[in-house]
Design a protein around this motif. Sequence first.
Motif, PDB file in Angstrom:
ATOM      1  N   GLU A  78       0.352 -18.633   3.899  1.00 13.05           N
ATOM      2  CA  GLU A  78       0.625 -18.007   4.983  1.00 13.05           C
ATOM      3  C   GLU A  78       1.788 -17.179   5.254  1.00 13.05           C
ATOM      4  OE1 GLU A  78       0.169 -20.155   9.240  1.00 13.05           O
ATOM      5  OE2 GLU A  78       2.342 -19.509   9.382  1.00 13.05           O
ATOM      6  N   ALA A  79       2.961 -17.625   4.727  1.00 10.50           N
ATOM      7  CA  ALA A  79       4.203 -16.786   4.482  1.00 10.50           C
ATOM      8  C   ALA A  79       3.865 -15.523   3.620  1.00 10.50           C
ATOM      9  CB  ALA A  79       5.151 -17.487   3.755  1.00 10.50           C
ATOM     10  N   VAL A  80       3.150 -15.667   2.375  1.00  9.80           N
ATOM     11  CA  VAL A  80       2.885 -14.418   1.653  1.00  9.80           C
ATOM     12  C   VAL A  80       1.991 -13.529   2.396  1.00  9.80           C
ATOM     13  CG1 VAL A  80       1.791 -13.660  -0.602  1.00  9.80           C
ATOM     14  CG2 VAL A  80       3.533 -15.812  -0.376  1.00  9.80           C
ATOM     15  N   THR A  81       0.635 -14.045   2.966  1.00  8.90           N
ATOM     16  CA  THR A  81      -0.434 -13.283   3.515  1.00  8.90           C
ATOM     17  C   THR A  81       0.525 -12.507   4.866  1.00  8.90           C
ATOM     18  OG1 THR A  81      -1.925 -14.798   3.331  1.00  8.90           O
ATOM     19  CG2 THR A  81      -2.418 -13.282   4.930  1.00  8.90           C
ATOM     20  N   ARG A  82       1.382 -13.032   5.570  1.00  5.32           N
ATOM     21  CA  ARG A  82       2.081 -12.669   6.655  1.00  5.32           C
ATOM     22  C   ARG A  82       3.069 -11.046   6.133  1.00  5.32           C
ATOM     23  NH1 ARG A  82       3.049 -15.737  11.941  1.00  5.32           N
ATOM     24  NH2 ARG A  82       0.997 -16.108  12.235  1.00  5.32           N
ATOM     25  N   TYR A  83       3.672 -11.803   5.047  1.00  3.81           N
ATOM     26  CA  TYR A  83       4.797 -10.652   4.562  1.00  3.81           C
ATOM     27  C   TYR A  83       4.090  -9.641   4.043  1.00  3.81           C
ATOM     28  CZ  TYR A  83       8.513  -9.031   1.366  1.00  3.81           C
ATOM     29  OH  TYR A  83       9.301  -8.304   0.773  1.00  3.81           O
ATOM     30  N   LEU A  84       3.019  -9.647   3.247  1.00  3.47           N
ATOM     31  CA  LEU A  84       2.192  -8.597   2.829  1.00  3.47           C
ATOM     32  C   LEU A  84       1.762  -7.699   4.010  1.00  3.47           C
ATOM     33  CD1 LEU A  84       0.795 -10.307  -0.191  1.00  3.47           C
ATOM     34  CD2 LEU A  84       2.331  -8.746  -0.411  1.00  3.47           C
ATOM     35  N   GLY A  85       1.259  -8.273   5.130  1.00  2.00           N
ATOM     36  CA  GLY A  85       0.514  -7.632   5.989  1.00  2.00           C
ATOM     37  C   GLY A  85       1.527  -6.724   6.722  1.00  2.00           C
ATOM     38  N   ARG A  86       3.029  -7.407   7.105  1.00  2.00           N
ATOM     39  CA  ARG A  86       3.961  -6.658   7.687  1.00  2.00           C
ATOM     40  C   ARG A  86       4.347  -5.445   6.888  1.00  2.00           C
ATOM     41  NH1 ARG A  86       5.869 -11.876   8.942  1.00  2.00           N
ATOM     42  NH2 ARG A  86       7.440 -11.849   7.201  1.00  2.00           N
ATOM     43  N   TRP A  87       4.406  -5.543   5.314  1.00  2.00           N
ATOM     44  CA  TRP A  87       4.828  -4.653   4.810  1.00  2.00           C
ATOM     45  C   TRP A  87       3.789  -3.364   4.647  1.00  2.00           C
ATOM     46  CZ3 TRP A  87       9.068  -2.157   3.688  1.00  2.00           C
ATOM     47  CH2 TRP A  87      10.279  -3.153   4.029  1.00  2.00           C
ATOM     48  N   ALA A  88       2.439  -3.861   4.526  1.00  2.00           N
ATOM     49  CA  ALA A  88       1.432  -2.777   4.535  1.00  2.00           C
ATOM     50  C   ALA A  88       1.769  -1.884   6.182  1.00  2.00           C
ATOM     51  CB  ALA A  88      -0.012  -3.372   4.800  1.00  2.00           C
ATOM     52  N   LEU A  89       2.000  -2.618   7.111  1.00  2.00           N
ATOM     53  CA  LEU A  89       2.084  -1.949   8.390  1.00  2.00           C
ATOM     54  C   LEU A  89       3.240  -1.149   8.340  1.00  2.00           C
ATOM     55  CD1 LEU A  89       1.323  -1.313  11.235  1.00  2.00           C
ATOM     56  CD2 LEU A  89       1.989  -3.217  12.034  1.00  2.00           C
ATOM     57  N   ARG A  90       4.483  -1.550   7.882  1.00  2.00           N
ATOM     58  CA  ARG A  90       5.855  -0.784   8.001  1.00  2.00           C
ATOM     59  C   ARG A  90       5.571   0.329   6.807  1.00  2.00           C
ATOM     60  NH1 ARG A  90       9.300  -5.966   6.654  1.00  2.00           N
ATOM     61  NH2 ARG A  90       9.448  -6.836   8.797  1.00  2.00           N
ATOM     62  N   LEU A  91       4.984   0.405   5.864  1.00  2.00           N
ATOM     63  CA  LEU A  91       4.779   1.170   4.995  1.00  2.00           C
ATOM     64  C   LEU A  91       3.702   2.506   5.487  1.00  2.00           C
ATOM     65  CD1 LEU A  91       4.489  -0.569   1.726  1.00  2.00           C
ATOM     66  CD2 LEU A  91       6.018   1.502   2.361  1.00  2.00           C
ATOM     67  N   LEU A  92       2.688   2.057   6.368  1.00  2.00           N
ATOM     68  CA  LEU A  92       1.566   2.897   7.080  1.00  2.00           C
ATOM     69  C   LEU A  92       2.616   3.864   8.049  1.00  2.00           C
ATOM     70  CD1 LEU A  92      -1.040   3.802   7.109  1.00  2.00           C
ATOM     71  CD2 LEU A  92      -1.570   2.109   9.014  1.00  2.00           C
ATOM     72  N   LEU A  93       3.780   3.121   8.874  1.00  2.00           N
ATOM     73  CA  LEU A  93       4.390   3.762   9.742  1.00  2.00           C
ATOM     74  C   LEU A  93       5.328   4.705   9.112  1.00  2.00           C
ATOM     75  CD1 LEU A  93       5.125   0.747  12.232  1.00  2.00           C
ATOM     76  CD2 LEU A  93       3.593   2.754  12.598  1.00  2.00           C
ATOM     77  N   VAL A  94       5.954   4.417   7.739  1.00  2.00           N
ATOM     78  CA  VAL A  94       6.795   5.138   7.116  1.00  2.00           C
ATOM     79  C   VAL A  94       6.132   6.376   6.548  1.00  2.00           C
ATOM     80  CG1 VAL A  94       8.037   5.531   4.725  1.00  2.00           C
ATOM     81  CG2 VAL A  94       8.411   3.245   6.235  1.00  2.00           C
ATOM     82  N   THR A  95       4.845   6.097   6.461  1.00  2.00           N
ATOM     83  CA  THR A  95       4.043   7.315   5.837  1.00  2.00           C
ATOM     84  C   THR A  95       4.028   8.373   6.915  1.00  2.00           C
ATOM     85  OG1 THR A  95       2.516   5.989   4.494  1.00  2.00           O
ATOM     86  CG2 THR A  95       1.674   8.159   4.829  1.00  2.00           C
ATOM     87  N   LEU A  96       3.672   7.791   8.186  1.00  2.00           N
ATOM     88  CA  LEU A  96       3.377   8.813   9.476  1.00  2.00           C
ATOM     89  C   LEU A  96       4.682   9.331   9.901  1.00  2.00           C
ATOM     90  CD1 LEU A  96       1.086   6.577  11.702  1.00  2.00           C
ATOM     91  CD2 LEU A  96       0.545   8.516  10.326  1.00  2.00           C
ATOM     92  N   ALA A  97       5.889   8.673   9.544  1.00  2.00           N
ATOM     93  CA  ALA A  97       7.235   9.166  10.001  1.00  2.00           C
ATOM     94  C   ALA A  97       7.670  10.261   8.965  1.00  2.00           C
ATOM     95  CB  ALA A  97       8.284   8.089   9.886  1.00  2.00           C
ATOM     96  N   LEU A  98       7.061  10.536   7.943  1.00  2.00           N
ATOM     97  CA  LEU A  98       7.484  11.444   6.834  1.00  2.00           C
ATOM     98  C   LEU A  98       7.519  13.173   7.438  1.00  2.00           C
ATOM     99  CD1 LEU A  98       7.079   9.727   3.447  1.00  2.00           C
ATOM    100  CD2 LEU A  98       9.140   9.773   4.618  1.00  2.00           C
ATOM    101  N   ALA A  99       6.411  13.214   7.946  1.00  2.00           N
ATOM    102  CA  ALA A  99       6.231  14.474   8.537  1.00  2.00           C
ATOM    103  C   ALA A  99       6.979  15.237   9.656  1.00  2.00           C
ATOM    104  CB  ALA A  99       4.643  14.813   8.914  1.00  2.00           C
ATOM    105  N   PRO A 100       7.242  14.102  10.707  1.00  2.00           N
ATOM    106  CA  PRO A 100       8.022  14.348  11.835  1.00  2.00           C
ATOM    107  C   PRO A 100       9.547  14.608  10.993  1.00  2.00           C
ATOM    108  CG  PRO A 100       6.998  12.466  12.338  1.00  2.00           C
ATOM    109  CD  PRO A 100       6.385  13.012  10.952  1.00  2.00           C
TER     110      PRO A 100
END
Length: 201
Positions: free
Chosen positions: A41-63
């Motif tokens: 559970e810890a690993v699944t959640r950690y990887l999910g959180r980072w997938a979402l964070r990196l998606l937000l980072v991707t969206l933040a780079l243009a602004p």
Amino acid sequence: MPAWTSRSITDGAVRTVLVAGPLAGLVATGFVEGLGANPVEAVTRYLGRWALRLLLVTLALAPLARFAGTGRPLAWRRAAGLAAFGYACLHVATYAVFDLGLSPAAFFDDVAKRAYITLGAGAFLLLAGLAATSVRAVARRLSPGTWAAVHRAVFPAAVLAVLHHAFMLKTSLTPALFHGGILALLLALRAVPYRWSSRRT
Ligand code: HEM
């Protein structure tokens, strides 16, 4: 042979941190603190959180590029987006292997019956489409207009990922509200006219 400049070295370092940083963090945490009573559970959640964070980072780079008045952050977008998809793949794979024993029937049953899994699967499918069209050989075959239209799917993918997170939470909604707030801000920034945000004179 490529010329090594401070710019290409920095770009390479940023891309390496985006791709390998979260995985290195997971390995380090595992060694130093352990992964707790339920490591899957810890690993699944950690990887999910980072997938979402990196998606937000991707969206933040243009602004970020617009407000900083330099196109440099745009050079990191492909790496950030592919890293988000990579962590989403590891997240789904951990769940499919350790929780479901790689049973396709159990997987589709979950997608059909659990709303947060349905939302996650929607986000994952959109990210898979984006990753496939980011492969240079595929991207070259698309017209710039088609490529841009396809890549606008990153926004619904991020919305579905935030909803997946929110529907999964059982007690406090705070973590999902935090990510949802950042996503709302990034979407709002897209509406800011370019002339107000650029430092160019
Ligand atoms: C078929 C696709 C997906 C499946 C089956 C899936 C499955 C899961 C599961 C089982 C959990 C943990 C639930 C729990 O421990 O109670 C979870 C949590 C989570 N997932 Fe997914 N997921 C999918 C796609 C995604 C995608 C595409 C993203 C992000 C881009 C994502 C981000 C998250 C986040 C942020 C969490 C919460 C982590 C936390 O803070 O605890 N998931 N997902």
